[in-house]
Design a protein around this motif. Sequence first.
Motif, short mmCIF file in Angstrom:
data_model
loop_
_atom_site.label_atom_id
_atom_site.label_comp_id
_atom_site.label_asym_id
_atom_site.label_seq_id
_atom_site.Cartn_x
_atom_site.Cartn_y
_atom_site.Cartn_z
N TRP A 226 0.81 -1.22 0.00
CA TRP A 226 0.00 0.00 0.00
C TRP A 226 0.84 1.26 0.00
O TRP A 226 0.29 2.36 0.01
N ARG A 227 2.15 1.15 0.02
CA ARG A 227 3.01 2.33 -0.02
C ARG A 227 3.86 2.26 -1.29
O ARG A 227 5.08 2.07 -1.23
N ALA A 228 3.22 2.39 -2.43
CA ALA A 228 3.91 2.25 -3.71
C ALA A 228 4.98 3.33 -3.85
O ALA A 228 4.79 4.48 -3.44
N GLU A 229 6.07 2.96 -4.50
CA GLU A 229 7.23 3.86 -4.61
C GLU A 229 7.71 3.92 -6.06
O GLU A 229 7.78 2.89 -6.74
N ALA A 243 1.89 13.10 -9.52
CA ALA A 243 1.25 11.79 -9.41
C ALA A 243 1.45 11.21 -8.01
O ALA A 243 0.53 10.62 -7.43
N ALA A 244 2.65 11.37 -7.45
CA ALA A 244 2.92 10.85 -6.11
C ALA A 244 2.03 11.53 -5.07
O ALA A 244 1.53 10.88 -4.15
N ALA A 245 1.82 12.84 -5.23
CA ALA A 245 0.96 13.56 -4.29
C ALA A 245 -0.51 13.19 -4.47
O ALA A 245 -1.25 13.06 -3.49
N THR A 250 5.15 7.47 -3.03
CA THR A 250 6.41 8.16 -2.73
C THR A 250 7.31 8.04 -3.96
O THR A 250 7.14 7.13 -4.78
N ILE A 251 8.25 8.95 -4.07
CA ILE A 251 9.13 8.95 -5.23
C ILE A 251 10.56 9.14 -4.78
O ILE A 251 10.86 9.96 -3.90
N THR A 276 8.96 -0.71 -4.46
CA THR A 276 9.10 -0.12 -5.79
C THR A 276 8.04 -0.69 -6.72
O THR A 276 7.98 -1.90 -6.93
N CYS A 277 7.22 0.19 -7.29
CA CYS A 277 6.14 -0.26 -8.18
C CYS A 277 6.44 0.06 -9.64
O CYS A 277 5.79 -0.50 -10.53
N MET A 278 7.40 0.96 -9.91
CA MET A 278 7.72 1.30 -11.29
C MET A 278 9.06 2.01 -11.35
O MET A 278 9.50 2.65 -10.39
#
Length: 366
Positions: A226-229, A243-245, A250-251, A276-278
Amino acid sequence: MGVAFDSSDRDLSFRIALEYFDDLRILFNAKCSGLEPWQIVSYAISLCFLIAYIKRMTRSNEPPLVQIRKSIFSFLRSLPWVRRKLEADLAKAQAEIEDEVHQSDHMREFYKFLPERCMDTEEILADGRRYAMMGERRYMQHYDPQTREEDMKLSAKLFDLFAHTDPHRSDAFPGVRKMEAEILKMTCAMFHGGKDSCGVVAGGGTEALMLACLAYRNRSRARGEWRAEIVAPSTAHPALDKAAAFFDMTIKRIQVSETDDRANVGAMKRAIGPRTCMIIASAPNHITGTVDPIEKLAKLAQRYHIPLHVDCTLGGFVLPFMEYADYSVPAFDFRLPGVTSISADLHRYGQCPGRLSVLMYREPDT
């Protein structure tokens, strides 16, 4: 006057505590005396998974009941007979949707590649009139034929035919929907997408990039994180921060190489973590105009099973044309197995009169 404690009192307290721990040990061993070793190991592993699940739930912004309900539904959907039923219903719904959106298009013939020869003005206008008439057949049947003929005569240019249309109303303007589908399919072909390549048409590079982030965030959440990065070079598009906001992500911005201002593959590899999602690459980026080492990043993404998005919104649409002109261009698109999505602006070198972008995916389940 304070009370002083000597070392003998501390030793006595320590011995008493040890006796309590020893009593607990004896009690625990007595309770587990009837268990076999495999049971003890199974219970220990189950407890570890339960603790990890609870820890993941506490990191989420959603209420615990919502998370539990989603977990139950996810388990039910994974059952073979339930999955087969869902797939059958989805296939039926897809067929119904296709029949609905194509009901005004009797020929159902699509441009899938750029024409081999240049089309003249009359040919383009003829296609435009045919697409415009799709909506008129359904929604303008009550109009007077003479009035409708006069309206069509006023449309001297292709742009005039669609100045009044709304792409969000594909039921009222099916011709616009068909043109968007053809634009997307031709662009996928230019970037060497396969038969399963798909995507969406967006109103600009920012929207296209944010849609990609949303898709990969949802993919990450479907897998329980649930905390995609996002891992991106410092020169990547600023829309990533937006997009992160917007999407509660998080980025990690990684500094580029000082020698060539391109993505530092080693540093990006060290930045990859369980959340890390992407991974983001640019061709080219919006700051220095350099193209990141996408081949190396694609191998990195493929090794760690992480989606790689290539941002071609700043002039990247010209790269396929450079290949057609026999310029040597390193692979940057779907020819690389690690590349899962690409965004490109058609209003930059695509001769589009307004802001228009496409977001392409390698396959629907990317």
